[in-house]
Write an enzyme that holds these catalytic residues in place. Structure first.
Site, PDB file in Angstrom:
ATOM      1  N   LYS A   9      46.296  47.949  34.266  1.00  0.00           N
ATOM      2  CA  LYS A   9      46.735  48.287  32.897  1.00  0.00           C
ATOM      3  C   LYS A   9      46.317  49.700  32.485  1.00  0.00           C
ATOM      4  CE  LYS A   9      44.612  44.948  30.745  1.00  0.00           C
ATOM      5  NZ  LYS A   9      43.975  44.224  31.855  1.00  0.00           N
ATOM      6  N   ARG A  84      44.124  40.309  23.050  1.00  0.00           N
ATOM      7  CA  ARG A  84      43.528  39.582  24.178  1.00  0.00           C
ATOM      8  C   ARG A  84      43.552  38.068  23.947  1.00  0.00           C
ATOM      9  NH1 ARG A  84      41.256  43.749  27.307  1.00  0.00           N
ATOM     10  NH2 ARG A  84      39.765  42.876  28.765  1.00  0.00           N
ATOM     11  N   ARG A 123      36.316  48.809  42.982  1.00  0.00           N
ATOM     12  CA  ARG A 123      36.703  49.831  42.007  1.00  0.00           C
ATOM     13  C   ARG A 123      35.528  50.722  41.618  1.00  0.00           C
ATOM     14  NH1 ARG A 123      39.638  48.136  36.428  1.00  0.00           N
ATOM     15  NH2 ARG A 123      37.642  47.198  35.882  1.00  0.00           N
ATOM     16  N   ARG A 153      31.499  49.963  37.337  1.00  0.00           N
ATOM     17  CA  ARG A 153      31.342  49.355  36.014  1.00  0.00           C
ATOM     18  C   ARG A 153      30.402  48.158  36.115  1.00  0.00           C
ATOM     19  NH1 ARG A 153      37.200  48.580  33.190  1.00  0.00           N
ATOM     20  NH2 ARG A 153      36.216  46.627  32.582  1.00  0.00           N
ATOM     21  N   ARG A 164      35.394  37.071  33.911  1.00  0.00           N
ATOM     22  CA  ARG A 164      36.480  37.778  33.215  1.00  0.00           C
ATOM     23  C   ARG A 164      37.829  37.141  33.542  1.00  0.00           C
ATOM     24  NH1 ARG A 164      35.546  43.405  35.464  1.00  0.00           N
ATOM     25  NH2 ARG A 164      37.308  44.093  34.238  1.00  0.00           N
TER      26      ARG A 164
HETATM   27  P1  AMP Z   1      38.889  46.167  29.806  1.00  0.00           P
HETATM   28  O1  AMP Z   1      38.456  47.586  30.015  1.00  0.00           O
HETATM   29  O2  AMP Z   1      40.202  46.062  29.075  1.00  0.00           O
HETATM   30  O3  AMP Z   1      38.861  45.373  31.086  1.00  0.00           O
HETATM   31  O4  AMP Z   1      37.815  45.504  28.820  1.00  0.00           O
HETATM   32  C1  AMP Z   1      36.459  45.386  29.195  1.00  0.00           C
HETATM   33  C2  AMP Z   1      35.742  44.424  28.272  1.00  0.00           C
HETATM   34  O5  AMP Z   1      35.800  44.906  26.922  1.00  0.00           O
HETATM   35  C3  AMP Z   1      36.314  43.019  28.209  1.00  0.00           C
HETATM   36  O6  AMP Z   1      35.851  42.194  29.266  1.00  0.00           O
HETATM   37  C4  AMP Z   1      35.805  42.558  26.831  1.00  0.00           C
HETATM   38  O7  AMP Z   1      34.431  42.237  26.887  1.00  0.00           O
HETATM   39  C5  AMP Z   1      35.934  43.818  25.997  1.00  0.00           C
HETATM   40  N1  AMP Z   1      37.262  43.924  25.340  1.00  0.00           N
HETATM   41  C6  AMP Z   1      38.225  44.856  25.566  1.00  0.00           C
HETATM   42  N2  AMP Z   1      39.281  44.668  24.770  1.00  0.00           N
HETATM   43  C7  AMP Z   1      38.988  43.584  24.005  1.00  0.00           C
HETATM   44  C8  AMP Z   1      39.677  42.877  22.976  1.00  0.00           C
HETATM   45  N3  AMP Z   1      40.916  43.219  22.574  1.00  0.00           N
HETATM   46  N4  AMP Z   1      39.058  41.813  22.414  1.00  0.00           N
HETATM   47  C9  AMP Z   1      37.819  41.437  22.784  1.00  0.00           C
HETATM   48  N5  AMP Z   1      37.113  42.043  23.764  1.00  0.00           N
HETATM   49  C10 AMP Z   1      37.682  43.121  24.362  1.00  0.00           C
END
Ligand code: AMP
Length: 205
Positions: A9, A84, A123, A153, A164
């Site tokens: 994404k 989400r 990654r 990360r 996740r």
């Molecule tokens: P991502 O970089 O999109 O994989 O997001 C990493 C982490 O950020 C996720 O595992 C959540 O803990 C948090 N996160 C990101 N976007 C959201 C969202 N819209 N709602 C809640 N938690 C989020």
């Protein structure tokens, strides 16, 4: 942009927003930056992000609302990592209605779980320019774009990856059906080269 963690994404959002000339916002990037800077907001989010849980919805809404109402989003925008869950999608509907905007398309990037786990465990992210790389056996620890240091990360550890994916299946995946019912869902095969996936997305738009 919809899709499991590691589906691509973030990488694709960057490419698509460049090609369409519209800004994008990544809630994950914003949360990580706040955690790194040790802000009050970052402190509230840290535990959730690092254990693979979603942060509470209220922590995300203001970020999105401010972005949608900002000048730079006036001619269109792309959301990466939001919504989400169904509650966030419903809240987004209300925010968009208030702003006189609507979603044109929801791009769902599809990659199977086995490939996701492999991708995420390999990654690396550049500490300086945030470019995503897949770490290979050659042991290259430098970013191919800017020469910066590559880091892993904290939530790309195998136990957190599994968590996740579980959170994705339970909370985020229902959005596929939700947006299919609204007639705006586009499924995109997320395998193959980054360029190929970008091409598929652009064709679908
Ligand atoms: P991502 O970089 O999109 O994989 O997001 C990493 C982490 O950020 C996720 O595992 C959540 O803990 C948090 N996160 C990101 N976007 C959201 C969202 N819209 N709602 C809640 N938690 C989020």
């Amino acid at each position: 942009m919809l899709g499991a963690p590691g589906a691509g994404k973030g990488t694709q959002a960057e490419k698509i927003s460049e090609q369409l000339g519209i800004p994008h916002v990544s809630t994950g990037d914003i949360l990580r930056a706040q955690i790194k800077d040790g802000t009050e907001y970052g402190k509230k989010a840290k535990e959730y992000v690092e254990s693979g849980e979603l942060v509470p919805d209220e922590l995300i809404f203001d970020i999105i609302e401010d972005f949608i109402n900002s000048d730079r989003a006036r001619n269109g925008f792309l959301l990466d990592g939001f919504p989400r869950n169904i509650a966030q999608a419903e809240k987004l509907n209300r925010m968009l209605e208030k702003a006189g905007a609507e979603l044109d398309k929801v791009i769902n990037i599809v990659v199977d779980n086995e490939e996701i786990i492999q991708r995420l465990s390999m990654r690396r992210i550049c500490r300086d320019c945030r470019q995503v790389s897949i770490f290979d056996q050659s042991g290259d620890e430098e970013c191919g774009r800017c020469g910066g240091t590559l880091i892993k990360r904290k939530d790309d550890r195998e136990d957190v990856i599994r968590q996740r994916l579980e959170v994705y299946d339970r909370q985020t995946h229902p959005l596929v059906e939700y947006y299919r019912n609204k007639g705006i869902l586009v499924n995109i095969d997320g395998t193959g080269t980054m360029e190929k996936v970008t091409e598929r997305i652009m064709d679908s738009l």
